[in-house]
Each structure stands twice: as C-alpha cells, then as structure tokens.
Motif scaffolding. Structure first.
Motif, PDB file in Angstrom:
ATOM      1  N   GLN A   6       2.971 -13.137  15.436  1.00 22.18           N
ATOM      2  CA  GLN A   6       2.149 -11.939  15.598  1.00 22.18           C
ATOM      3  C   GLN A   6       2.649 -10.827  14.703  1.00 22.18           C
ATOM      4  N   ARG A   7       3.963 -10.660  14.767  1.00 25.88           N
ATOM      5  CA  ARG A   7       4.540  -9.578  13.989  1.00 25.88           C
ATOM      6  C   ARG A   7       4.327  -9.803  12.489  1.00 25.88           C
ATOM      7  N   LEU A   9       1.944 -11.467  11.152  1.00 24.36           N
ATOM      8  CA  LEU A   9       0.537 -11.222  10.873  1.00 24.36           C
ATOM      9  C   LEU A   9       0.280  -9.718  10.729  1.00 24.36           C
ATOM     10  N   ALA A  10       0.833  -8.970  11.688  1.00 24.53           N
ATOM     11  CA  ALA A  10       0.625  -7.519  11.657  1.00 24.53           C
ATOM     12  C   ALA A  10       1.189  -6.933  10.370  1.00 24.53           C
ATOM     13  N   LEU A  13      -0.855  -8.050   7.271  1.00 29.05           N
ATOM     14  CA  LEU A  13      -2.136  -7.353   7.158  1.00 29.05           C
ATOM     15  C   LEU A  13      -1.946  -5.900   6.734  1.00 29.05           C
ATOM     16  N   SER A  14      -0.970  -5.234   7.381  1.00 29.38           N
ATOM     17  CA  SER A  14      -0.762  -3.828   7.033  1.00 29.38           C
ATOM     18  C   SER A  14      -0.361  -3.709   5.575  1.00 29.38           C
ATOM     19  N   GLY A  17      -3.269  -4.360   3.240  1.00 32.09           N
ATOM     20  CA  GLY A  17      -4.160  -3.202   3.343  1.00 32.09           C
ATOM     21  C   GLY A  17      -3.608  -2.023   2.574  1.00 32.09           C
ATOM     22  N   LEU A  18      -2.320  -1.779   2.785  1.00 38.00           N
ATOM     23  CA  LEU A  18      -1.690  -0.638   2.130  1.00 38.00           C
ATOM     24  C   LEU A  18      -1.723  -0.777   0.614  1.00 38.00           C
ATOM     25  N   ALA A  21      -5.213  -0.221  -0.637  1.00 35.77           N
ATOM     26  CA  ALA A  21      -5.496   1.205  -0.498  1.00 35.77           C
ATOM     27  C   ALA A  21      -4.771   1.997  -1.575  1.00 35.77           C
ATOM     28  N   LEU A  24      -6.403   1.526  -5.158  1.00 42.38           N
ATOM     29  CA  LEU A  24      -7.675   2.257  -5.257  1.00 42.38           C
ATOM     30  C   LEU A  24      -7.449   3.765  -5.237  1.00 42.38           C
ATOM     31  N   THR A  25      -6.529   4.149  -4.333  1.00 43.22           N
ATOM     32  CA  THR A  25      -6.276   5.566  -4.176  1.00 43.22           C
ATOM     33  C   THR A  25      -5.777   6.210  -5.453  1.00 43.22           C
ATOM     34  N   PHE A  26      -4.781   5.559  -6.061  1.00 47.15           N
ATOM     35  CA  PHE A  26      -4.195   6.190  -7.235  1.00 47.15           C
ATOM     36  C   PHE A  26      -5.159   6.214  -8.411  1.00 47.15           C
TER      37      PHE A  26
END
Lengths: 147, 637
Positions: A6-7, A9-10, A13-14, A17-18, A21, A24-26
C-alpha cells in the motif's frame, strides 16, 4: 494488499503525479512569468522583451491623455520622473485612472510605443502600485548619489 | 468611556485566556481534576470579555465616536447604519478583533458540545484554543489596538472604503473568518489527540463535525467573496488568482482533503498520522493566509521591511504553532498506523488519491503565490504570475480528481471488483458523455476538447451524486430512514458537479466586450441588443453618480432596463463602478459604465455570462451537503 505494498503504491503514485505536475508547471511557469521593467530600462537600456508581454509602471503625465472623440482607443504618457513612455490602450479604463495617478500597464512594446491590453489602477486614492513606488525610489536614490 | 471599557475587557480576556490555556493543559497533563473543571468556566469568562470588547467597538462605530482613531479612519456620519456596523471589520484592527471574537465563539461551542468526550481530552482542546486566542489577543493589543484615541478628535470621519460599502462585503469577512478560525478547532483536536497516552481513531469521529462545519463556512465565505468581486469590482470576473484569494483557497483544499481522510480514519482506522498532519496543515495554511494578507508582504517585500512589527509577530506565532505541532507529530506519529490492509481497488485507495491530488493542487498554488516574493527577495527581478498559469496548472490535479470523484463515491470499502464498479458507473457515464457533447455542441454551437471533458465529467458527477443520494434513504416497512452522512456526501458532490459545469460553460462561452456608445446607439452582443437611452446625474446618501439607462432586447422583445452607475463618493473622492446585471438561472447579462469619450458618447463594458450563477449555486450546494452530514445522529451520541 499488504501495508508495505500500500505504502509503495501511495508513494509511487504521489511521486509520478508530482513529477508530471512539476514538468508541466515549470514549462507553464516560464511561459506565463511576466517581468516588471522600469520605464528607464525600456527607453534607455532596451531591456524590453520582444514578442512577449511585460509590465511597466509609472505616473500618468498631466495633460498627456488624448483620445479621438467617440473612440475607445486612447493614449497617454507614463513617466518614472526620468524617462517617458507613450502608452496606447483600447477599452474601458479602471475607475482610478487619472492624471498624476500611479498605474501599471501590461502589454508589448511596438516601435517605442507601449501597446497595453490591460491597465491596472487600484482602488484607493492613496494607493500606488508597489513597482511604481520602487521605480520612482530607484530614481531618487540614484539622483542622490550624483547622477 | 466605552472604548476604555472595551480596551480593558480585552486586556482581561488576554489574562484569562492565558489562565485558560495553562490551567487546562497543565491540569490534563497532571490529571488534576480541579484544574480540569476550571477549563470550561475560564473559557466562558474569556469569551465574555472578548464579547464586551467587541460590543464596545461596535458601539463606538454606531455612536460616531470619532475620537477613536479606528472609527475616524473607517466611518463617517452619513454612512448607513448597516455599513457602520460592517465597518467594524472594514480594516486591519477591527478584523483582528472579529477574528478573536470568532475564535472565542468556537471555543464556547466546543465547551458546550464536548461534554460527552473524556474530560482530559476536552480539557486539552480547550487549553490549546486558549493559547491560540492568547496569541491573537496579544497581537491585537500590542500591534493593532482598535481602541486607540486621537486628540483633537475630528468632526467627521474619513468614511469607509467605498468598495466595502456593499452587503456582500459586509457579510463576507465574518463568514470567511468563521471558516478560517474553525480549523483551529480541528488543530486543537489533533494536538489533544497527539498528547494522549493512547492515540486511537475515536478522535477522528469527535473532530469530524467540527472540521466539516469549518469547511462549510469557508466554502460559503469564498463563494461570497467571488460573487462580490464579480459584481462590485465591476469587471465581471469571478476568480482572479489574486494572492488574497489563493490564501483562502489553500486552506479550503487542505480542509477538503482532511474531510476525506477523516472519513477513512473514522471508518477504517487507517491514515491516522496523515490525518493528523492534514489537521495541522489546514490551520497552518489559514495562519499563513493571515500572514500574507496582514503583513503587507504581498503588496511589496519592502512594505514588510519598513513596518515589520505586525508581520514579524504573525511569523513568530506561525512558526510556534506549526513548529510545535510538527515536533509533537514527529515524536508521536511514527508508529501510529495500525496494520490494516485494503485492496488496490477500494474506497480507501480513491480517497488516498483524492488526498494526493488535493495536496498537489495546494502546493501548486503555494508555488505560484510565493514565487514572486522569493524571486524579489533574492533580487532576481520583479515578476508576476498571472491567472493563465494557475488555470493551466490547476488542470493537472483537477481533471484526474474530478474523474475519480464518481468512482470513489460508488466503490466499496476494503475491496471492490472492477467489474462491479464498471457495472455501476457505465450507464451514468454513457448518459453524461451524450449530454456532455450535445449541450455544448448543439445548444451553444461549439465544441472543444477541454470543453467536452469538462461538461462530460460534471454531468457524470451530477448523475452519480443523484444516484448516490437515492441510495441514502431506505423505506423500512413504512418507516422512512435517511443516512445523513451518505446524503450529505452525495449533495456536496452534486454541488461540485454543478460548480464544474458552470465554470466550464462560462469560461467557454462567456463574451466580454468594450464598446463606445453614443446616445441612441444600438449594439448587439451575443445575440442580445443593447440600446443607450440616457445618461443622468443622481444623488445617493454619501455619493453622487452618473447613471445610464440601457434597454436590452432579445430579438425585438424588450426584456429589461439596465442602469449601471459610476459613483463618486463625497469624502474619499474615489470613483466606483456599479455594474448592472440581469441575472437569470442560465445566464447573466452584465453592463458596466466606463468613461466619457466626449460628445455624449461613453465607453461601456458588456458581458454575456452563461451559467455563471451555477458557480456560486454549486458552492452553496456543497455547503448544504456539509450541513446535512454534520446533522448525522452518530455525532450527537
């Protein structure tokens, strides 16, 4: 699923995602970052970016506002008490736009005339855009140093 | 005399709040029954003194006591009574006092509604709230005393900023503050939980209604601010990604994440440490917002440097509140989470993803808000990050988040099967895709990728929420039973769908145009005809105005007269645009009067805003969902 998985996976995913993000953000950040450039830097030092919007700020020179009767297009002169820049603008002006008032204009430079698509003047008769204060101050400081 | 009474009451409140904080926390630590019993009376005393102080300030405004500097700078004789009262929180000093009043009101409510909790636990909560209020009262008294006198006192005041003379702004700050400050309760509950010997998930159940209450006020507060900016700033936008707005949106996002993670913690006993961290973060972001707005640092880094007192105080306060909580967290939270498993496809997973995406959104906004400050501090040029960046950056977390909403709502705890979930979601998705393509393409006559994604997802959310709402009531042998938690959750998500639909349509099909009008001119904008009939001067109580009369035609049928004004307030001499809006459920027609162009001709801004009301309606529905969830019986046991 076990807690460890679980950990993982978390975290996975984070992280992904980061990363997405962040990329794209920069990229978008670079494109949407808008510089404030002083009138002196625009006029004397040719620091205005080409083909890209930027902000200038200063005081609206007295008796410099002109417009053809009935037309939405108008022009005025902005000063940082050292150099002057002619600004053209088409549209409804903000409430506090008037002679002697500090304003910020957003737009592009075209053959030494600033074509603004937005004019900002905040809602307080004593308000002056911070950039304008700074650029006026720069000038005072420089004169004191013997310019 | 009243200002002195108010000042004195505030000093007493300061002393009592310190007693409240130390007696409650020390009593709880030493398990001293006498001190613990003292915590509630002390809290009530403190609240009473704060209330007296606040009432004295209100009285000074209503009685036009211009010998009080704060009243003289923010009111005047001719100001209508309603605005004299709202002027109390029209500037820095008074709004801090309002903040303090709201914090003590929350404290009182916690005292009243926490009698079923263990004494030691509630005593700690009251203690933490006491210390928080101590900090804010200290701040008010030493840096921003609203009771300061001036001599000689002026005959008339300087008037309230004309922009704030509006019903929307009279009620926006109190409601927003109730939300901001409400997260202090969640913070206090989290601290109290971390101070417990044995940390279990009970705390999550106790803190849930409080967190939801804070969140619902914040939701309404932000929506009111957006609505106010829309009609009063005069230019028809509903969100500007202004730093002040961002400062309220960040705690909202984290608060939303917190509500979802609390649900998991309460039901399943997992994510305990993460939920604690979010509780601390939500309040920290509220404080950070206060710091950004109040310290003047947003106006300019230099403004902060020239008048550092207030900013420095909040900064120190911020560091102790966040730092203290994080230290405690580091000490306690290391092995909190019980080893409870859940499947990769389960409601837990969807709620985890919800949290990750909401946190990413918050980080992005924080980045965009702080980057200009950081660059300026390091002399790397003055930049601004405009709305376009925020709009693009928000798509990154928000599109996946919105897609996951429906799945999260309809998935089961612990473990679900993909077939089961697919079966539940396919028909709503089918209908949503159809409607989501038909409405923009055929009704509004245009399509585009983002537009179709937005309308499809929002309709999908709306349909799924309604289905979920349907499942929240059961007819048990003639006895009607509603599961209010599920109903509230469904209604809140329904609100989200309505909101997203409004945003999608208005940003795709809104029309904005500036035109020059002469008397008698007729201009067509987005299918409506506007005719300028007259321009007249009129007089209000404390302003003069020019008013235009514009008839609006739909085809040849006259549907309305719009009367936008340009006001000049007599004392502050500042002009103000009062837009005129024809508001319908499915569109707004918005007209604002600009300047004279000479020769009886005027510049006028005309806007067509389809579905713009759905934005605020959606927020209200979200808040209503929160309200229904709080009313669930299990919180009153």
């Amino acid at each position: 699923m076990k807690p460890r998985q679980q950990r993982m996976l978390a975290v996975g995913l984070s992280l992904s995602g980061l990363i997405i993000a962040a990329i794209l953000t920069f990229k978008a950040f670079e494109e949407n970052m808008m510089f404030f450039i002083t009138i002196t830097d625009v006029v004397e030092n040719n620091k205005a970016p080409i083909d890209r919007e930027f902000r200038v700020g200063g005081l609206v020179v007295s008796d410099s506002i002109t417009r053809e009767t009935g037309s939405l297009t108008m022009s005025f002169i902005l000063t940082d008490n050292r150099n002057q820049l002619t600004v053209n603008y088409t549209g409804v002006l903000p409430d506090l736009f008037r002679e002697g008032q500090g304003v910020v204009a957003i737009g592009k430079l075209n053959q030494n005339v600033f074509i603004a698509d937005t004019i900002l003047a905040k809602h307080d008769e004593n308000y002056m855009p911070p950039e304008v204060i700074d650029s006026l101050k720069d000038h005072v400081a420089e004169t004191k140093e013997g310019y | 005399m009243f200002p002195e009474i108010g000042h004195f009451a505030l000093i007493l409140a300061l002393v009592v709040s310190l007693c409240q904080g130390s007696a409650s926390l020390y009593g709880a630590a030493k398990q001293n029954k006498d001190l613990i019993t003292l915590s509630r009376p002390l809290a009530h005393t403190q609240s009473l003194f704060v209330l007296i102080a606040f009432a004295c300030l209100v009285y000074s405004f209503v009685s036009d006591d211009f010998s009080v500097l704060y009243v003289a700078s923010n009111s005047q004789l001719a100001l209508p009574l309603l605005f004299k009262v709202s002027a109390v929180w029209g500037a820095h000093e008074g709004s801090l006092l309002l903040w303090v009043l709201i914090l003590s009101t929350w404290t009182t409510l916690v005292c009243l509604f926490s009698k079923n909790l263990p004494d030691i636990f509630s005593s700690r909560v009251i203690g933490v709230l006491g210390f928080l209020n101590f900090g804010f009262i200290l701040f008010t008294l030493f840096t921003s005393n609203p009771f300061e006198r001036i001599f000689p006192s002026p005959l008339d005041g300087n008037d309230l900023n004309p922009l704030l003379q509006d019903i929307g702004l009279a009620i926006h700050p109190p409601i927003l503050y109730v939300g901001y400050v409400g997260f202090a309760v969640a913070y206090a509950f989290a601290i109290s939980a971390m101070l417990s010997e044995k940390l279990d998930k009970n705390w999550a159940k106790w803190t849930r209604p409080w967190t939801t209450a804070a969140w619902l006020f914040l939701t309404i507060g932000i929506a009111l601010g957006s609505w106010w900016a829309y009609y009063e700033l005069g230019w028809g936008g509903w969100w500007f990604w202004d730093p002040v707005e961002n400062a309220s949106f960040m705690p909202w996002l984290i608060g939303t994440a917190l509500i979802h993670s609390l649900a998991v913690t309460e039901k399943r006993g997992v994510f305990i440490s993460w939920t604690l961290l979010l509780s601390v973060s939500a309040f920290s972001l509220s404080l950070l917002g206060t710091f950004l707005v109040r310290s003047g640092i947003l106006i300019s880094v230099h403004a902060f440097a020239t008048d550092p007192e207030r900013g420095l105080f909040i900064l120190i306060f911020l560091i102790s509140v966040i730092g203290g909580a994080l230290l405690l967290y580091a000490k306690k939270a290391s092995d909190l989470d019980k080893k409870v498993g859940f499947g990769a496809l389960s409601r837990e997973t969807f709620l985890l993803l919800n949290n990750v995406l909401l946190v990413i959104a918050t980080i992005l906004i924080l980045l965009g808000t702080l980057a200009p400050l950081v660059l300026e501090v390091f002399n790397m040029g003055k930049i601004s990050i405009g709305a376009p960046w925020f709009e693009i950056a928000m798509l990154v977390p928000m599109i996946p988040l919105l897609i996951l909403v429906t799945m999260g709502m309809h998935s089961l705890w612990i473990k679900d099967s993909s077939f089961n979930l697919y079966k539940k979601l396919r028909s709503p998705l089918g209908i949503a895709t159809l409607v989501g393509i038909v409405i923009p393409t055929f009704y509004y006559g245009r399509s585009g990728l983002l537009l179709l994604i937005g309308s499809t997802i929002s309709i999908w959310i709306i349909i799924s929420s309604l289905l979920s709402l349907r499942s929240s009531w059961k007819n048990n042998q003639g006895r009607f039973h509603i599961n209010r938690s599920v109903a509230g959750m469904s209604i809140a998500h329904l609100g989200l769908g309505v909101f997203v639909f409004g945003v999608t349509i208005v940003s795709s099909f809104g029309v904005e145009t500036d035109r020059g009008f002469s008397l008698g001119d007729q201009i067509s904008v987005a299918g409506y005809e506007y005719k300028l009939n007259s321009i007249e001067s009129i007089k209000g109580p404390n302003y003069e105005a020019i008013e235009a009369d514009i008839s609006v035609f739909d085809g040849s049928e006259l549907i309305s007269h719009l009367r936008p004004q340009k006001r000049t307030y007599l004392v502050q001499k500042s002009p103000m645009t009062e837009a005129a809006i024809l508001a319908k459920w499915n569109k707004d027609l918005f007209v604002a009067l600009g300047d004279s162009l000479g020769n009886d001709s005027w510049s006028i801004r005309i806007q067509y805003k389809p579905m713009v009301r759905w934005i605020w309606l959606g927020c209200l529905i979200m808040a209503l969902g929160g309200l229904i969830a709080i009313s669930d019986k299990r919180y009153r046991r």
